[in-house]
Design a protein around this motif. Structure first.
Motif, short mmCIF file in Angstrom:
data_model
loop_
_atom_site.label_atom_id
_atom_site.label_comp_id
_atom_site.label_asym_id
_atom_site.label_seq_id
_atom_site.Cartn_x
_atom_site.Cartn_y
_atom_site.Cartn_z
N PRO A 315 0.82 -1.23 0.00
CA PRO A 315 0.00 0.00 0.00
C PRO A 315 0.85 1.27 0.00
CG PRO A 315 -0.80 -1.57 1.64
CD PRO A 315 0.52 -2.08 1.17
N GLY A 316 1.90 1.26 0.78
CA GLY A 316 2.77 2.43 0.80
C GLY A 316 3.48 2.65 -0.52
N THR A 317 3.82 1.56 -1.21
CA THR A 317 4.47 1.68 -2.51
C THR A 317 3.57 2.39 -3.52
OG1 THR A 317 5.79 -0.31 -2.15
CG2 THR A 317 5.45 0.36 -4.43
N LEU A 318 2.30 2.03 -3.55
CA LEU A 318 1.36 2.69 -4.45
C LEU A 318 1.18 4.16 -4.08
CD1 LEU A 318 -1.36 -0.11 -4.77
CD2 LEU A 318 0.57 0.37 -6.29
N ALA A 319 1.09 4.43 -2.78
CA ALA A 319 0.98 5.82 -2.33
C ALA A 319 2.22 6.62 -2.74
CB ALA A 319 0.79 5.86 -0.81
N SER A 350 7.48 9.29 10.51
CA SER A 350 8.16 8.02 10.25
C SER A 350 9.15 7.67 11.36
CB SER A 350 8.88 8.07 8.90
OG SER A 350 9.94 9.00 8.92
N VAL A 351 9.92 8.64 11.84
CA VAL A 351 10.90 8.36 12.88
C VAL A 351 10.21 7.87 14.15
CG1 VAL A 351 12.60 9.40 14.43
CG2 VAL A 351 12.66 9.92 11.98
N VAL A 352 9.10 8.50 14.51
CA VAL A 352 8.34 8.06 15.70
C VAL A 352 7.86 6.63 15.50
CG1 VAL A 352 6.24 8.42 17.04
CG2 VAL A 352 7.67 10.38 16.41
N SER A 371 4.90 1.88 5.28
CA SER A 371 3.68 2.09 4.51
C SER A 371 2.85 3.23 5.07
CB SER A 371 2.85 0.81 4.48
OG SER A 371 3.12 0.05 3.32
N LEU A 372 2.75 3.30 6.40
CA LEU A 372 2.00 4.38 7.02
C LEU A 372 2.66 5.74 6.72
CD1 LEU A 372 1.23 2.76 10.50
CD2 LEU A 372 -0.41 3.22 8.66
N ALA A 373 3.97 5.79 6.79
CA ALA A 373 4.68 7.04 6.54
C ALA A 373 4.52 7.48 5.08
CB ALA A 373 6.16 6.88 6.88
N TYR A 374 4.57 6.53 4.15
CA TYR A 374 4.39 6.87 2.74
C TYR A 374 2.98 7.42 2.48
CZ TYR A 374 8.59 3.99 2.13
OH TYR A 374 9.85 3.45 2.22
#
Length: 397
Positions: A315-319, A350-352, A371-374
């Motif tokens: 999912p992150g890759t698509l985002a 992302s760091v958190v 993925s969440l960060a992206y």
């Protein structure tokens, strides 16, 4: 030759370059996971060193207006590159120390080679030499794959030796492309007189500083997870997780080329939103990458968890494919400050997430957090781009 160039578009060449690198990554699963972890640690230290210490010369040069290079002169560009190489070496050394795995020699040497290559590539892309830039990248991937194959034939399974081959390929690619740029520069003689004044050079430093903060923040978002997996989980999990990351990066090929074309475009009115095309190109490739990781896991038990990491990264890759094209548009419309603001917000998140999840659940936490960060990166870029577009329309009105 002309027929080959017509059939091999820059996009296809870039995909071929990623394909060669991907095949090299597949070949590297012949290494035990711990040895592949050492190779991955060297790679991530070099790439982070080049991005954080490299003064973002590639993106900066691509984003400059037409005529900028001639007005500043060669000494200014060489000065920026010289400072970049010093900072690159320091950043690569710091990443190697933080990971606790890898070679300082390989990390620093490859990082400096990447900085030279990226700078030469940016100059080439400004001259619309897309074909040669991407052909050089693809050829480097082919040579790397051949080098790995020779190591396999010799039954060499030491990650340090594989890292040295990777280093030599980066140095060779940088030398070839830098040589080509020097040849192109010679053809431009006689060079026009430098017209820039001190305030313009100061403005350049402010612009490159603002841009560099954003690019560095993006690289922390993209790669810090691997450094922390090395630190908290060890070389074995890093080797598996880095394979999943490399596989999913195939899906970014179209978005990267589209972004570079947007940055190289001198007419702002000619820039169009290509996010849907980026998703259409990324989705099937990402799915195939996950399937490929599952097959590798069946064949090589050390890598049986790679497909899980790939699925979490999908999912992150698509985002990210969408976010990269939007980010290039935002940079052209609103400048470095807007993209830097997005990158800093994303990096903070992302760091958190990395520090919370990686020490707790290792590489699984790294993939989830990435993925969440992206997703945050793409959402914030869309918000800023929409705001920028509204402001632009209001000014025109």
């Amino acid at each position: 030759m002309l027929g080959i160039r017509r059939r091999l578009s820059p996009e296809r060449l870039y995909i071929a370059a990623l394909g060669m690198t991907g095949f090299a990554a597949v070949v590297s699963v012949a290494l035990p996971a711990t040895e592949r972890g050492e190779l991955a640690a060297n790679m991530v230290a070099a790439t982070m060193g080049a991005a954080i210490g490299g003064f973002s010369t590639d993106t900066f040069l691509l984003s400059r207006p037409a005529g900028w290079i001639m007005s500043r002169g060669r000494s200014w560009i060489l000065g920026i590159l010289g400072v970049s190489l010093g900072l690159t070496a320091a950043a690569a050394a710091a990443m190697t120390a933080l990971a606790g795995i890898g070679s300082f020699t390989v990390g620093i040497g490859a990082a400096c080679a990447l900085t030279v290559f990226n700078t030469a590539a940016a100059l080439g892309l400004r001259l619309k030499k897309f074909w040669l830039v991407y052909a050089t990248r693809a050829a480097g991937g082919g040579v790397l794959m051949a080098g790995y194959a020779i190591l396999l034939v010799g039954d060499e399974r030491d990650g340090g030796h594989w890292s040295l081959v990777w280093l030599l390929v980066q140095v060779a690619a940088a030398a070839v492309l830098a040589g080509a740029v020097l040849v192109w520069a010679q053809r431009l003689r006689p060079f026009p007189a430098v017209t820039a004044r001190l305030p313009e050079y100061r403005a350049d430093l402010v612009a490159v500083g603002q841009l560099h903060v954003g690019v560095s923040a993006q690289m922390v978002t993209y790669r810090l997870s691997q450094v922390l997996v090395a630190r908290f989980a060890g070389a074995g999990p890093l080797g598996v997780y880095a394979l999943a990351v490399a596989a999913l990066e195939f899906a970014q090929a179209g978005a990267v080329v589209r972004s570079q074309r947007i940055l190289a475009e001198r007419d702002p009115d000619a820039i169009q939103d290509q996010s849907r095309a980026a998703v259409r190109a990324a989705f099937p490739v990402a799915c195939l990458a996950v399937i490929g990781l599952a097959v590798v896991g069946l064949l090589v038990p050390d890598y049986r968890d790679a497909w899980i990491f790939g699925l979490l990264l999908l999912p992150g890759t698509l985002a990210l494919a969408v976010g990269k094209t939007w980010s290039a548009m935002l940079l052209k419309q609103s400048g470095e400050r807007a993209t830097t603001a997005v990158a800093l917000v994303t990096m903070s998140v992302s760091v958190v997430l990395y520090l919370l999840l990686i020490p707790w659940i290792g590489a699984t936490g790294a993939a989830t957090a990435s993925s969440l960060a992206y997703g945050v990166y793409t959402f914030r870029t869309w918000q800023r781009l929409r705001r920028s577009s509204h402001l632009l329309l209001n000014r025109v009105a």
